[in-house]
Scaffold this motif. Structure first.
Motif, mmCIF file in Angstrom:
data_model
loop_
_atom_site.group_PDB
_atom_site.id
_atom_site.type_symbol
_atom_site.label_atom_id
_atom_site.label_comp_id
_atom_site.label_asym_id
_atom_site.label_seq_id
_atom_site.Cartn_x
_atom_site.Cartn_y
_atom_site.Cartn_z
ATOM 1 N N HIS A 84 -12.733 49.165 7.185
ATOM 2 C CA HIS A 84 -13.861 48.755 6.351
ATOM 3 C C HIS A 84 -15.169 49.348 6.866
ATOM 4 O O HIS A 84 -16.199 48.677 6.931
ATOM 5 C CB HIS A 84 -13.942 47.233 6.282
ATOM 6 C CG HIS A 84 -12.668 46.593 5.814
ATOM 7 N ND1 HIS A 84 -12.237 46.637 4.504
ATOM 8 C CD2 HIS A 84 -11.695 45.921 6.500
ATOM 9 C CE1 HIS A 84 -11.075 46.012 4.396
ATOM 10 N NE2 HIS A 84 -10.717 45.572 5.588
ATOM 11 N N GLY A 85 -15.105 50.631 7.271
ATOM 12 C CA GLY A 85 -16.289 51.352 7.705
ATOM 13 C C GLY A 85 -16.696 51.128 9.141
ATOM 14 O O GLY A 85 -17.710 51.692 9.591
ATOM 15 N N ARG A 86 -15.929 50.347 9.884
ATOM 16 C CA ARG A 86 -16.290 50.032 11.266
ATOM 17 C C ARG A 86 -15.286 50.648 12.245
ATOM 18 O O ARG A 86 -14.081 50.418 12.114
ATOM 19 C CB ARG A 86 -16.321 48.508 11.443
ATOM 20 C CG ARG A 86 -16.763 48.028 12.812
ATOM 21 C CD ARG A 86 -16.975 46.517 12.777
ATOM 22 N NE ARG A 86 -15.789 45.819 12.304
ATOM 23 C CZ ARG A 86 -14.768 45.466 13.104
ATOM 24 N NH1 ARG A 86 -14.805 45.755 14.399
ATOM 25 N NH2 ARG A 86 -13.728 44.816 12.605
ATOM 26 N N PRO A 87 -15.742 51.450 13.207
ATOM 27 C CA PRO A 87 -14.817 52.057 14.174
ATOM 28 C C PRO A 87 -14.126 50.974 15.006
ATOM 29 O O PRO A 87 -14.743 49.984 15.413
ATOM 30 C CB PRO A 87 -15.721 52.925 15.057
ATOM 31 C CG PRO A 87 -16.976 53.119 14.270
ATOM 32 C CD PRO A 87 -17.126 51.881 13.443
ATOM 33 N N VAL A 88 -12.829 51.165 15.253
ATOM 34 C CA VAL A 88 -12.068 50.229 16.082
ATOM 35 C C VAL A 88 -11.185 51.014 17.037
ATOM 36 O O VAL A 88 -10.814 52.164 16.780
ATOM 37 C CB VAL A 88 -11.188 49.283 15.234
ATOM 38 C CG1 VAL A 88 -12.037 48.357 14.389
ATOM 39 C CG2 VAL A 88 -10.224 50.077 14.360
ATOM 40 N N ARG A 89 -10.863 50.378 18.172
ATOM 41 C CA ARG A 89 -9.898 50.921 19.142
ATOM 42 C C ARG A 89 -8.971 49.774 19.527
ATOM 43 O O ARG A 89 -9.436 48.693 19.904
ATOM 44 C CB ARG A 89 -10.593 51.487 20.380
ATOM 45 C CG ARG A 89 -11.510 52.653 20.090
ATOM 46 C CD ARG A 89 -12.230 53.107 21.351
ATOM 47 N NE ARG A 89 -11.325 53.772 22.268
ATOM 48 C CZ ARG A 89 -11.079 55.082 22.249
ATOM 49 N NH1 ARG A 89 -11.672 55.852 21.345
ATOM 50 N NH2 ARG A 89 -10.259 55.628 23.116
ATOM 51 N N PHE A 90 -7.663 50.009 19.423
ATOM 52 C CA PHE A 90 -6.702 48.953 19.671
ATOM 53 C C PHE A 90 -6.079 49.094 21.054
ATOM 54 O O PHE A 90 -5.597 50.173 21.417
ATOM 55 C CB PHE A 90 -5.586 48.979 18.622
ATOM 56 C CG PHE A 90 -6.070 48.761 17.213
ATOM 57 C CD1 PHE A 90 -7.089 47.846 16.940
ATOM 58 C CD2 PHE A 90 -5.512 49.463 16.153
ATOM 59 C CE1 PHE A 90 -7.527 47.640 15.646
ATOM 60 C CE2 PHE A 90 -5.944 49.261 14.860
ATOM 61 C CZ PHE A 90 -6.968 48.349 14.604
ATOM 62 N N ALA A 91 -6.080 47.983 21.795
ATOM 63 C CA ALA A 91 -5.407 47.969 23.092
ATOM 64 C C ALA A 91 -3.916 47.700 22.947
ATOM 65 O O ALA A 91 -3.137 47.915 23.866
ATOM 66 C CB ALA A 91 -6.042 46.920 24.003
#
Length: 521
Positions: A84-91
């Motif tokens: 939704h337009g927001r950068p994410v990084r998954f652990a």
């Protein structure tokens, strides 16, 4: 049959929009390397809010790796993920779930002895005074069932549910965690046609309520029936991104393989000879109810493929298990080349000339933790691969495995790789190769192309036809009616534990098979 198109108008293709915030999921430049393999090569994928997005590709094309990255189970070497337009990084998967991304795996992850409600809330139980608040849990699950029209009994024990309903429980688990992006990996592989239709209704309902669905599948008709957009991977790269309304089975098959593929091939009939398998009045009793298999009689001759069709749960699986020695027969006889094998052990049946590719390739067909070479040696370990001192010869073992890998197009980094590390389709090709290489007079095969890509389906079918034409007998169980019609010389329809009707290949139309599978003789 011509697939039906989705009823609702598809949303615009998010990949064509410049504003990244319009996409629920936006993957940019995803790259993942393994030793000797570039699984994903700068892959872009955009999924709109309220969209059902199909992800297709041959076995080994990079679909599973890409979805494992989106689910947080694998970390990419390069690239970015936006929600939704927001950068994410998954652990890990837990952080992906916390961000609203969930996955329904091909093999369900449920506790059979627990209720639907207990499975759904497990790990996030509502509590009261430190204890599980059962009434609150049930009320929340019941509310989700009603809102998404999932038709599940919240009090039912999971072990008692059909596979299609268990899949809805997996979807409920994600909705309970307010998952906005649902990944479904080969979701129809174990479902009956009616269950597939019901699943598609559920997916359309989820999309209509603003959820986004990524559907990983090989099945062209299903993609055309339910998705809005299709992304095709080939060799780890995006080969095509097509609005479903503009796609056709032929165009998708060509995008997946890079060449024109003939679909729905009907092979020439065989030349039946002497009887190889003779089943007479086979019965499997069940306490306190109707037999699982009730007085079934049929035969399979050399040089023919006999198919068994039927809706799952009508006794065909139990019938096959009795023939191959996995179930004790209550009454009746099974003969292989006039040798009575009714009470024989599995090893004795294989020595007598029976090869078997089971439906459950993980639990029955292979040792998942063992290497590809070790799995492909099964059945040969007491003969051609054995040394004079009774030990396996490593060089011969790996040479044997490489010959099967090359002949059947199995994609594996090395024959020392654990077989569980291969994609489902590559496991299937490897195990079929093992059984066909035994050159046994009788091959019993269940769901031979489950999870296998289009090009490999043709290769598998060609192997089965060649096996038949070499003078062997083939007993085939398949949920794919096009596979039954295209391969089989005769078709038996199983209903309520009995063989309801036998049809010639000319008489085995979709309409006739459908009626028989519903109990109309």
């Amino acid at each position: 049959m011509t697939p039906t198109m989705p009823q609702q108008s598809p949303p615009p293709d998010p990949a064509r929009r410049s504003d990244s915030e319009s996409a629920a999921v936006l993957l940019r430049g995803i790259t993942k390397r393994y030793p000797g393999v570039l699984a994903n090569d700068r892959v872009d994928l955009a999924v709109a809010t309220g969209e059902i997005h199909a992800l297709m590709g041959e076995n080994g094309a990079g679909k599973s790796t890409l979805m494992s990255i989106l689910y947080g189970a694998v970390r990419p070497d390069a690239g970015s993920i936006e929600l939704h337009g927001r950068p994410v990084r998954f652990a890990g998967p837990a952080s992906a779930i916390a961000e609203g991304v969930g996955m329904v795996h091909q093999h369900f992850m449920l506790f059979p002895s627990l209720s639907v409600t207990e499975n759904v809330v497990y790990g996030r139980e509502p509590r009261r005074r430190g204890l599980l608040d059962r009434s609150a849990a049930r009320a929340r699950v019941a509310e989700l069932i009603e809102r998404f029209q999932l038709d599940v009994d919240p009090d039912a024990t999971v072990r008692d549910l059909p596979l299609g309903v268990r899949q809805r429980v997996e979807i409920l688990k994600l909705l309970y965690r307010d998952t906005r992006v649902l990944i479904l990996d080969e979701p129809t592989a174990v479902l009956t046609p009616d269950e597939v239709d019901r699943l598609f209704e559920v997916l359309r309902g989820l999309a209509a309520q603003g959820r986004s669905v990524v559907l990983v599948t090989h099945k062209l008709g299903e993609v055309l029936a339910v998705s809005h957009t299709v992304t095709v991977l080939r060799g780890g790269r995006v080969a095509a991104r097509i609005p479903t309304a503009e796609a056709s089975p032929a165009s998708l098959a060509e995008a997946m393989t890079g060449r024109t593929v003939e679909l729905d091939v009907v092979h020439p009939p065989g030349s039946p000879g002497a009887t190889v398998l003779d089943v007479e009045d086979l019965t499997l009793a069940r306490r306190g109810g109707r037999p699982l298999v009730d007085s079934v009689s049929f035969h399979v001759r050399a040089g023919e493929i006999v198919g068994i069709a039927g809706v799952a749960g009508n006794g065909q699986s139990e019938l096959i298990e009795a023939i191959v020695g996995l179930r004790r027969i209550s009454e009746g006889r099974v003969r292989l080349h006039d040798v009575d094998i009714t009470g024989a052990r599995i090893a004795a049946r294989r020595r007598a000339g029976l090869a078997y590719l089971p439906e459950d390739r993980g639990a029955v067909g292979s040792a998942p933790g063992a290497s590809l070479a070790e799995n492909l040696a099964a059945g040969f370990h007491r003969t051609s691969l054995r040394s004079r001192r009774g030990l396996l010869r490593p060089a011969a073992l790996h040479a044997h495995a490489r010959s099967i890998v090359e002949r059947f197009g199995v994609r594996a980094a090395d024959t020392r790789t654990p077989i569980r590390a291969l994609s489902g389709g590559n496991q299937q090709k490897a195990l079929l190769g093992r059984e066909v290489t035994r050159d046994a007079p009788l091959l019993v095969v269940e769901q031979p192309t489950r999870g296998v890509d289009i090009a490999s389906v043709h290769a598998v079918h060609a192997e089965l036809i060649a096996y038949r034409d070499a003078g062997n007998a083939v007993l085939l169980v398949s949920a794919e009616l096009s596979e039954i019609r295209g391969l089989c010389d005769r078709v038996l329809v199983c209903y309520a534990g009995r063989l309801l009707v036998e049809l010639s290949r000319e008489a085995a139309t979709d309409a006739r098979l459908g009626l028989a599978m519903a109990g109309e003789a």
